[in-house]
Design an enzyme around this catalytic site. Sequence first.
Site, PDB file in Angstrom:
ATOM      1  NE  ARG A  84      -1.958  -2.237   3.283  1.00  0.00           N
ATOM      2  CZ  ARG A  84      -2.362  -2.686   4.469  1.00  0.00           C
ATOM      3  NH1 ARG A  84      -3.522  -2.298   4.961  1.00  0.00           N
ATOM      4  NH2 ARG A  84      -1.613  -3.512   5.182  1.00  0.00           N
TER       5      ARG A  84
ATOM      6  CE  LYS B 193      35.990  20.542   0.025  1.00  0.00           C
ATOM      7  NZ  LYS B 193      36.655  19.822  -1.065  1.00  0.00           N
TER       8      LYS B 193
ATOM      9  CD  GLN C 102       6.689 -13.921   6.895  1.00  0.00           C
ATOM     10  OE1 GLN C 102       6.931 -12.710   6.943  1.00  0.00           O
ATOM     11  NE2 GLN C 102       5.487 -14.414   7.069  1.00  0.00           N
TER      12      GLN C 102
ATOM     13  CE  LYS D  47       4.020  -1.740   6.446  1.00  0.00           C
ATOM     14  NZ  LYS D  47       2.577  -2.006   6.627  1.00  0.00           N
TER      15      LYS D  47
HETATM   16  C1  UD1 Z   1      -2.204  -5.722  11.589  1.00  0.00           C
HETATM   17  C2  UD1 Z   1      -3.211  -6.571  12.398  1.00  0.00           C
HETATM   18  C3  UD1 Z   1      -4.400  -5.695  12.796  1.00  0.00           C
HETATM   19  C4  UD1 Z   1      -3.915  -4.479  13.556  1.00  0.00           C
HETATM   20  C5  UD1 Z   1      -2.835  -3.722  12.791  1.00  0.00           C
HETATM   21  C6  UD1 Z   1      -2.223  -2.675  13.680  1.00  0.00           C
HETATM   22  C7  UD1 Z   1      -3.018  -8.834  11.517  1.00  0.00           C
HETATM   23  C8  UD1 Z   1      -3.641  -9.875  10.666  1.00  0.00           C
HETATM   24  N1  UD1 Z   1      -3.654  -7.671  11.582  1.00  0.00           N
HETATM   25  O1  UD1 Z   1      -2.858  -5.352  10.380  1.00  0.00           O
HETATM   26  O2  UD1 Z   1      -5.294  -6.440  13.604  1.00  0.00           O
HETATM   27  O3  UD1 Z   1      -5.014  -3.630  13.826  1.00  0.00           O
HETATM   28  O4  UD1 Z   1      -1.780  -4.602  12.373  1.00  0.00           O
HETATM   29  O5  UD1 Z   1      -1.333  -1.845  12.989  1.00  0.00           O
HETATM   30  O6  UD1 Z   1      -2.028  -9.092  12.153  1.00  0.00           O
HETATM   31  N2  UD1 Z   1       4.395  -8.742   8.279  1.00  0.00           N
HETATM   32  C9  UD1 Z   1       5.345  -9.720   8.130  1.00  0.00           C
HETATM   33  N3  UD1 Z   1       5.036 -10.842   7.438  1.00  0.00           N
HETATM   34  C10 UD1 Z   1       3.820 -11.047   6.918  1.00  0.00           C
HETATM   35  C11 UD1 Z   1       2.839 -10.054   7.068  1.00  0.00           C
HETATM   36  C12 UD1 Z   1       3.152  -8.912   7.757  1.00  0.00           C
HETATM   37  O7  UD1 Z   1       6.487  -9.571   8.626  1.00  0.00           O
HETATM   38  O8  UD1 Z   1       3.626 -12.122   6.307  1.00  0.00           O
HETATM   39  C13 UD1 Z   1       4.744  -7.515   9.036  1.00  0.00           C
HETATM   40  C14 UD1 Z   1       4.687  -6.259   8.184  1.00  0.00           C
HETATM   41  O9  UD1 Z   1       5.959  -5.960   7.640  1.00  0.00           O
HETATM   42  C15 UD1 Z   1       4.240  -5.208   9.194  1.00  0.00           C
HETATM   43  C16 UD1 Z   1       3.483  -5.992  10.255  1.00  0.00           C
HETATM   44  O10 UD1 Z   1       3.798  -7.339  10.065  1.00  0.00           O
HETATM   45  O11 UD1 Z   1       5.339  -4.558   9.794  1.00  0.00           O
HETATM   46  C17 UD1 Z   1       1.972  -5.800  10.164  1.00  0.00           C
HETATM   47  O12 UD1 Z   1       1.529  -6.204   8.887  1.00  0.00           O
HETATM   48  P1  UD1 Z   1       0.455  -5.367   8.073  1.00  0.00           P
HETATM   49  O13 UD1 Z   1       0.242  -6.045   6.775  1.00  0.00           O
HETATM   50  O14 UD1 Z   1       0.809  -3.948   8.072  1.00  0.00           O
HETATM   51  O15 UD1 Z   1      -0.840  -5.638   8.997  1.00  0.00           O
HETATM   52  P2  UD1 Z   1      -2.122  -4.721   9.104  1.00  0.00           P
HETATM   53  O16 UD1 Z   1      -2.991  -4.983   7.930  1.00  0.00           O
HETATM   54  O17 UD1 Z   1      -1.767  -3.330   9.386  1.00  0.00           O
HETATM   55 CA    CA Z   2       0.157  -2.231   9.480  1.00  0.00          CA
END
Ligand code: UD1
Ligand code: CA
Length: 458
Positions: free
Chosen positions: A16, A351, A73, A23
């Site tokens: 996004r 400089k 991962q 990110k």
């Molecule tokens: C997540 C939570 C949501 C919460 C929000 C708060 C889940 C399913 N949802 O949503 O309930 O309200 O955070 O900000 O957990 N990441 C990984 N590996 C993955 C997926 C994500 O390392 O496979 C990391 C991302 O880099 C990120 C973090 O986990 O730093 C959160 O992932 P993101 O996709 O931003 O979750 P949200 O949709 O914001």
């Molecule tokens: Ca997030």
Amino acid sequence: MTNTYAIVLAAGQGTRMKSDLYKVMHPVCGKPMVEHVVDHIKGLGADKIVTIVGHGAEKVQDLLGESCSYAFQEEQLGTAHAVKQAEELLGGLEGTTIVVCGDTPLIKSETMEALVAHHRETGAKATILTAIAEDPTGYGRIIRDANGNVIRNVEHKDASQEEQQVKEINTGTYCFDNKALFASLKKVKNDNAQGEYYLPDVIGILQSEQETIAAYVTDDFSETIGVNDRVVLAQAEAAMRKRIAEKHMRNGVTIINPEQTYISVDAEIGRDTILQPGVMIEGRTIIGERCTIGPNSHIDNSIIGNETTIHSSVVRDSKIGSHTTVGPFAHIRPDSNLSDNVKIGNFVEVKKSILGEGSKVSHLSYIGDAQVGSHVNVGCGSITVNYDGKNKFQTIIEDDAFIGCNSNLVAPVTIGKGSFIAAGSTITKNVPESSLAIARTRQENKEGYISKLNLKKP
Ligand code: UD1
Ligand code: CA
């Protein structure tokens, strides 16, 4: 805190954000988000911090270095899948594990500490950090029963219309009993709107096993902002900017317009220093007491003494003494070192040069690769000619020398102590101590010459 571990989720691409930069590497107030998170976790004194990396793994590891251990991962299948990657490093351990998302840069150590304390007091197997959001769009929601007990949590995309009205959100920070966490992760499924393994599902799993779960509500939503796109990135930046400005104001710094002043988290500023609007202070800058930093000045990674004035100027990777003035419109480039009581005036560029105590370069000059002694006066329009198109050369100007206006000092060259360079000179040879050097053609006056020209009167 003993037997405490931390997991930072930082493997996502951040679709996004629509960016080539991963990110968690996007900076907030000059520092990548994930570094903020890890810095705040360090305040907890956890035994081990494991960062889950995937997209941009190398960049994240280079940034965080040895402050963390890393688990890779390979495919980003969801937050539960991400945490599972830490099993090899943490799985067998007794203790408490805090999980934090790498995209929540504002979360404070104190809040995480309070979360862990609440978790321990309630004897819960899992405690979720929640907050009340004005606009909860995109966040997971916390659903409570009539008695206020958490009955479940649901992702925005899986929530019913009624559930989407709930303003209490999952901040993405949790505390778990470490063994219960890894046991439950094995049971998480991906039958949801996004086809992902959700970490918040661990809460439901533990609940269904009659384990105690708890929620700790923090009263400051801004601290839990999760950055998913650039709109929220700007909100996080504004919230952190406010936090940093307030810290300095409470420490005795005057900030005329905090919304228009940009200070990095690592900057230090002494009391009674005044920051005027548009100031940017970046990197590890240290500014002393009673300084005035004038409008639109940009100071990066530099050290400034006391009672110094920087006016509408740029200073980078340099050191500036006390009672010194710079600008308006001066450029102090890397590796410059200005002593006390120095004056650098308008349209002057310095400089990689040293200027001794009390020296002055007041107008329109270039001082590059130079060692300037103390009490030297460099006149308007003077230039150290340091570059022959291939190599850079040094200019040495010893104490008390006076460089007349519009002089070129062709390096390598030394101007001896107390010497005087006549205005308009191009100096190519060393000048001994206490000497006058004139290097320009002599003036010749041809008297009455104009009348011989027979010029027409206009
Ligand atoms: C997540 C939570 C949501 C919460 C929000 C708060 C889940 C399913 N949802 O949503 O309930 O309200 O955070 O900000 O957990 N990441 C990984 N590996 C993955 C997926 C994500 O390392 O496979 C990391 C991302 O880099 C990120 C973090 O986990 O730093 C959160 O992932 P993101 O996709 O931003 O979750 P949200 O949709 O914001
Ligand atoms: Ca997030």
